[in-house]
Design a protein around this motif. Structure first.
Motif, PDB file in Angstrom:
ATOM      1  N   ARG A   1       9.335   2.507   3.370  1.00 35.98           N
ATOM      2  CA  ARG A   1       9.987   3.633   2.716  1.00 35.98           C
ATOM      3  C   ARG A   1       9.173   4.899   2.955  1.00 35.98           C
ATOM      4  NH1 ARG A   1      12.566   3.951  -3.173  1.00 35.98           N
ATOM      5  NH2 ARG A   1      10.481   3.551  -3.951  1.00 35.98           N
ATOM      6  N   ILE A   2       9.896   6.001   3.158  1.00 31.00           N
ATOM      7  CA  ILE A   2       9.223   7.295   3.287  1.00 31.00           C
ATOM      8  C   ILE A   2      10.063   8.314   2.540  1.00 31.00           C
ATOM      9  CG2 ILE A   2      10.275   7.650   5.588  1.00 31.00           C
ATOM     10  CD1 ILE A   2       7.639   9.143   6.297  1.00 31.00           C
ATOM     11  N   THR A   3       9.427   9.054   1.661  1.00 37.95           N
ATOM     12  CA  THR A   3      10.149  10.092   0.908  1.00 37.95           C
ATOM     13  C   THR A   3       9.340  11.373   0.972  1.00 37.95           C
ATOM     14  OG1 THR A   3       9.100   9.183  -1.051  1.00 37.95           O
ATOM     15  CG2 THR A   3      11.411   8.673  -0.763  1.00 37.95           C
ATOM     16  N   GLY A   4       9.992  12.490   1.284  1.00 41.23           N
ATOM     17  CA  GLY A   4       9.235  13.735   1.363  1.00 41.23           C
ATOM     18  C   GLY A   4      10.145  14.933   1.491  1.00 41.23           C
ATOM     19  N   GLY A   5       9.638  16.067   1.070  1.00 40.36           N
ATOM     20  CA  GLY A   5      10.379  17.316   1.215  1.00 40.36           C
ATOM     21  C   GLY A   5      11.381  17.545   0.108  1.00 40.36           C
ATOM     22  N   THR A   6      11.788  18.820  -0.043  1.00 42.00           N
ATOM     23  CA  THR A   6      12.736  19.200  -1.090  1.00 42.00           C
ATOM     24  C   THR A   6      14.022  19.743  -0.478  1.00 42.00           C
ATOM     25  OG1 THR A   6      10.738  20.058  -2.140  1.00 42.00           O
ATOM     26  CG2 THR A   6      12.776  20.374  -3.330  1.00 42.00           C
ATOM     27  N   ALA A   7      13.915  20.551   0.561  1.00 45.10           N
ATOM     28  CA  ALA A   7      15.086  21.170   1.201  1.00 45.10           C
ATOM     29  C   ALA A   7      14.684  21.626   2.595  1.00 45.10           C
ATOM     30  CB  ALA A   7      15.561  22.359   0.376  1.00 45.10           C
ATOM     31  N   VAL A   8      15.700  21.839   3.447  1.00 45.56           N
ATOM     32  CA  VAL A   8      15.380  22.198   4.843  1.00 45.56           C
ATOM     33  C   VAL A   8      14.719  23.567   4.949  1.00 45.56           C
ATOM     34  CG1 VAL A   8      17.047  20.784   6.081  1.00 45.56           C
ATOM     35  CG2 VAL A   8      17.768  22.994   5.173  1.00 45.56           C
ATOM     36  N   ASN A   9      14.888  24.421   3.949  1.00 45.07           N
ATOM     37  CA  ASN A   9      14.284  25.758   4.048  1.00 45.07           C
ATOM     38  C   ASN A   9      13.014  25.908   3.210  1.00 45.07           C
ATOM     39  OD1 ASN A   9      15.568  25.609   1.630  1.00 45.07           O
ATOM     40  ND2 ASN A   9      16.789  27.484   1.862  1.00 45.07           N
ATOM     41  N   ILE A  10      12.410  24.776   2.877  1.00 42.32           N
ATOM     42  CA  ILE A  10      11.131  24.812   2.146  1.00 42.32           C
ATOM     43  C   ILE A  10      10.093  24.011   2.931  1.00 42.32           C
ATOM     44  CG2 ILE A  10       9.942  24.159   0.001  1.00 42.32           C
ATOM     45  CD1 ILE A  10      12.612  24.363  -1.452  1.00 42.32           C
ATOM     46  N   VAL A  11       8.917  24.571   3.099  1.00 44.43           N
ATOM     47  CA  VAL A  11       7.821  23.808   3.710  1.00 44.43           C
ATOM     48  C   VAL A  11       7.447  22.696   2.726  1.00 44.43           C
ATOM     49  CG1 VAL A  11       5.417  23.904   4.512  1.00 44.43           C
ATOM     50  CG2 VAL A  11       6.965  25.825   4.975  1.00 44.43           C
ATOM     51  N   PRO A  12       7.518  21.414   3.170  1.00 46.45           N
ATOM     52  CA  PRO A  12       7.366  20.298   2.209  1.00 46.45           C
ATOM     53  C   PRO A  12       5.939  20.172   1.676  1.00 46.45           C
ATOM     54  CG  PRO A  12       7.524  19.459   4.445  1.00 46.45           C
ATOM     55  CD  PRO A  12       7.754  20.937   4.550  1.00 46.45           C
ATOM     56  N   ASP A  13       5.837  19.952   0.378  1.00 51.21           N
ATOM     57  CA  ASP A  13       4.498  19.874  -0.239  1.00 51.21           C
ATOM     58  C   ASP A  13       4.085  18.437  -0.528  1.00 51.21           C
ATOM     59  OD1 ASP A  13       6.288  19.400  -2.296  1.00 51.21           O
ATOM     60  OD2 ASP A  13       5.062  20.413  -3.808  1.00 51.21           O
ATOM     61  N   ARG A  14       4.992  17.471  -0.259  1.00 50.89           N
ATOM     62  CA  ARG A  14       4.626  16.103  -0.618  1.00 50.89           C
ATOM     63  C   ARG A  14       5.426  15.119   0.229  1.00 50.89           C
ATOM     64  NH1 ARG A  14       3.051  12.924  -5.327  1.00 50.89           N
ATOM     65  NH2 ARG A  14       4.559  11.241  -5.552  1.00 50.89           N
ATOM     66  N   CYS A  15       4.753  14.069   0.694  1.00 51.86           N
ATOM     67  CA  CYS A  15       5.441  13.002   1.419  1.00 51.86           C
ATOM     68  C   CYS A  15       4.755  11.678   1.088  1.00 51.86           C
ATOM     69  CB  CYS A  15       5.391  13.268   2.926  1.00 51.86           C
ATOM     70  SG  CYS A  15       6.362  12.067   3.861  1.00 51.86           S
ATOM     71  N   VAL A  16       5.540  10.695   0.723  1.00 55.12           N
ATOM     72  CA  VAL A  16       4.990   9.385   0.316  1.00 55.12           C
ATOM     73  C   VAL A  16       5.461   8.311   1.294  1.00 55.12           C
ATOM     74  CG1 VAL A  16       4.865   7.669  -1.531  1.00 55.12           C
ATOM     75  CG2 VAL A  16       4.997  10.102  -2.105  1.00 55.12           C
ATOM     76  N   ILE A  17       4.502   7.544   1.787  1.00 53.79           N
ATOM     77  CA  ILE A  17       4.794   6.448   2.723  1.00 53.79           C
ATOM     78  C   ILE A  17       4.446   5.141   2.017  1.00 53.79           C
ATOM     79  CG2 ILE A  17       4.179   5.409   4.950  1.00 53.79           C
ATOM     80  CD1 ILE A  17       2.984   8.306   5.578  1.00 53.79           C
TER      81      ILE A  17
ATOM     82  N   MET B   1       0.839  -1.195   0.000  1.00 56.09           N
ATOM     83  CA  MET B   1       0.000   0.000   0.000  1.00 56.09           C
ATOM     84  C   MET B   1       0.873   1.243   0.000  1.00 56.09           C
ATOM     85  SD  MET B   1      -2.589  -1.544   2.830  1.00 56.09           S
ATOM     86  CE  MET B   1      -1.355  -2.721   3.324  1.00 56.09           C
ATOM     87  N   ARG B   2       0.281   2.363  -0.419  1.00 59.44           N
ATOM     88  CA  ARG B   2       1.039   3.617  -0.494  1.00 59.44           C
ATOM     89  C   ARG B   2       0.141   4.769  -0.018  1.00 59.44           C
ATOM     90  NH1 ARG B   2       1.644   4.250  -6.036  1.00 59.44           N
ATOM     91  NH2 ARG B   2       3.349   2.778  -6.016  1.00 59.44           N
ATOM     92  N   VAL B   3       0.713   5.672   0.739  1.00 61.49           N
ATOM     93  CA  VAL B   3      -0.017   6.873   1.178  1.00 61.49           C
ATOM     94  C   VAL B   3       0.738   8.088   0.662  1.00 61.49           C
ATOM     95  CG1 VAL B   3      -0.928   8.161   3.136  1.00 61.49           C
ATOM     96  CG2 VAL B   3      -0.672   5.666   3.299  1.00 61.49           C
ATOM     97  N   THR B   4       0.031   8.971  -0.035  1.00 58.81           N
ATOM     98  CA  THR B   4       0.658  10.200  -0.522  1.00 58.81           C
ATOM     99  C   THR B   4       0.005  11.384   0.185  1.00 58.81           C
ATOM    100  OG1 THR B   4       0.996   9.164  -2.672  1.00 58.81           O
ATOM    101  CG2 THR B   4       1.204  11.572  -2.584  1.00 58.81           C
ATOM    102  N   VAL B   5       0.828  12.123   0.940  1.00 60.47           N
ATOM    103  CA  VAL B   5       0.310  13.294   1.658  1.00 60.47           C
ATOM    104  C   VAL B   5       0.697  14.540   0.871  1.00 60.47           C
ATOM    105  CG1 VAL B   5       0.249  14.527   3.858  1.00 60.47           C
ATOM    106  CG2 VAL B   5       0.691  12.062   3.827  1.00 60.47           C
ATOM    107  N   ARG B   6      -0.276  15.412   0.665  1.00 56.27           N
ATOM    108  CA  ARG B   6       0.006  16.646  -0.082  1.00 56.27           C
ATOM    109  C   ARG B   6      -0.109  17.853   0.830  1.00 56.27           C
ATOM    110  NH1 ARG B   6      -2.798  13.685  -3.604  1.00 56.27           N
ATOM    111  NH2 ARG B   6      -1.537  12.834  -5.284  1.00 56.27           N
ATOM    112  N   GLY B   7       0.868  18.760   0.717  1.00 57.96           N
ATOM    113  CA  GLY B   7       0.821  20.014   1.459  1.00 57.96           C
ATOM    114  C   GLY B   7       0.877  21.184   0.501  1.00 57.96           C
ATOM    115  N   VAL B   8       1.282  22.323   1.007  1.00 56.04           N
ATOM    116  CA  VAL B   8       1.432  23.516   0.162  1.00 56.04           C
ATOM    117  C   VAL B   8       2.842  24.042   0.393  1.00 56.04           C
ATOM    118  CG1 VAL B   8       0.605  25.872  -0.267  1.00 56.04           C
ATOM    119  CG2 VAL B   8      -1.028  24.065   0.344  1.00 56.04           C
TER     120      VAL B   8
END
Ligand SMILES: [Zn+2]
Length: 423
Positions: free
Chosen positions: A284-300, A223-230
């Motif tokens: 597996r968990i993948t998310g975020g782009t950089a430490v100074n950006i509020v992350p818009d996506r994280c996949v579990i 299974m996969r969970v995709t969380v979306r932010g802004v």
């Protein structure tokens, strides 16, 4: 003269359909070890086409009395093979399950062999006093070699019931070949590649079990969970919404579920003494782009090893509800990705009883890995896992197969074929 082209059958290499007669361009029968070496020499990693190794198998089995059917996928880069020797007995007409006879089943693909720890070329079989080494030696080209030679050495006139060899593609990446075969056979009322095919009910899937008869295995549900932010500049967090924070709540919810499952147990746990429960893994968990950006996506990504006797659908619903509760008002997409079903065979099924009898095995065994048997049992087939080699060395560098088990497996196959196809 060639017969008319048959659906799913390569005219070049296997110019015969089930039932046609033709001349044969026979390859000499190789010893079991020589044949294993030939099979290992094909890099049949699941990411590649398996047509080269399938072509070799077809050519090797191109002998009087053996009918070979190719079952290619839509773009022709992957193929399942069905080889069959009919018995003299009255067999079920094409399209059904035959109570008599035997299927020997294996997969042609192997896992990648990129590990730097390999001491020898993984696609060149080498041996020492006690073991053969090479990718697939144990999982599961050793059994495939023995099953191919069993087909070649059997005399059609001796058989009262059919002997079939089923070789699948992409077992290692989700039973793709076996599932495709089972679905097509069920949807068409018993046809494969346009031809009616009946299967003997009793099936030995030669996965490495150290030559024990295994009648149960767990499944693998993904299974996969995709969380979306802004997204936003981290200095102005009020302009964005983090995808990682709700993902962390979801992971905590899944961890709580994992603990609960370990307490709960479930059906048939007695055969899994090391792991007597449904095992959940957030892999597996993948998310975020950089430490100074509020992350818009994280996949579990997570997987669950269901116990034999459990259905996937209600369990998926349970996980979906936990994810929804943990996500609250945040935007989280839940996906069911893949299901390799558990396998469960009754203790008294003839193929299990016969193998236990021949192996002097008095108890039942279960294993925690999924196999083609989970897909094939949906066709009404009785599957037992039994093959040489141990799963402990499979999927690892310097994979190996003990020579004495290879020899004993050859004798066992010969005896089982006699029991199921000659009596
Ligand atoms: Zn395998």
């Amino acid at each position: 003269m060639l017969p008319p082209a048959c659906p799913g059958v390569s005219a070049r290499l296997t110019p015969r359909c089930f039932g046609d007669t033709m001349t044969h361009s026979m390859i000499a029968t190789l010893s079991n070890a020589e044949l294993l070496a030939r099979l290992v020499s094909y890099d049949s990693t699941s990411t590649k086409s398996n047509v080269p190794i399938a072509d070799f198998v077809c050519e090797y089995l191109d002998r009087p009395g053996i009918d070979v059917l190719r079952h290619p996928d839509a773009d022709g880069t992957k193929v399942n093979l069905i080889a069959r020797i009919d018995g003299r007995g009255k067999d079920t007409k094409g399209g059904g399950v035959d109570p008599d006879g035997l299927v020997l089943c294996g997969h042609l693909d192997v896992v990648p062999a990129c590990e730097p720890e390999w001491r020898t070329d993984p696609f060149s079989l080498v041996d020492d006093a006690t073991h053969y080494f090479g990718r697939g030696s144990c999982d599961m080209k050793g059994f495939v070699a023995l099953a191919m030679n069993a087909m070649c050495l059997v005399c059609r006139d001796d058989l009262t019931h059919p002997l079939m060899l089923l070789l699948t593609h992409d077992e290692e990446v989700g039973l793709l070949g076996a599932k495709r075969l089972a679905a097509e056979w069920q949807q068409t009322g018993g046809s494969i590649a346009g031809l009616p095919v009946s299967f003997p009910r009793s099936v030995i899937v030669g996965e490495p079990t150290s030559l024990r008869a295994v009648r149960m295995h767990k499944g693998l549900l993904e299974m996969r969970v995709t969380v979306r932010g802004v997204p936003a500049h981290s200095g102005y967090p009020h302009l964005g919404r983090s995808a990682i924070e709700p993902a962390a709540r979801i992971v905590a919810g899944l961890a709580a579920l994992r603990s609960a499952l370990e307490e709960e147990g479930g059906p048939n746990v007695a055969l899994f003494p090391e792991t007597p429960f449904v095992a959940l893994n957030v892999g597996r968990i993948t998310g975020g782009t950089a430490v100074n950006i509020v992350p818009d996506r994280c996949v579990i990504e997570l997987s669950v090893r269901l116990l034999p006797g459990m259905e996937a659908a209600p369990f998926v619903e349970r996980v979906r509800n936990i994810v929804a509760d943990a996500a609250g008002s945040d935007d989280a997409d839940f996906e069911f990705v893949h299901d390799s079903p558990p396998m469960l065979l009754a203790e008294g099924a003839p193929v299990h009883r016969t193998l236990c009898d021949l192996l002097s095995q008095s108890r039942s065994y279960g294993v925690s890995y999924a196999t083609d048997a989970g897909a094939l049992q949906a066709m009404g087939l009785d599957c037992v896992l039994c093959g040489p080699g141990t799963i402990e060395v499979a999927h690892k560098p310097n994979e190996s197969l003990p020579k004495d088990e290879f020899r004993r497996a050859a004798e066992l196959i010969e005896t089982v074929v006699k029991r199921f196809c000659k009596e």
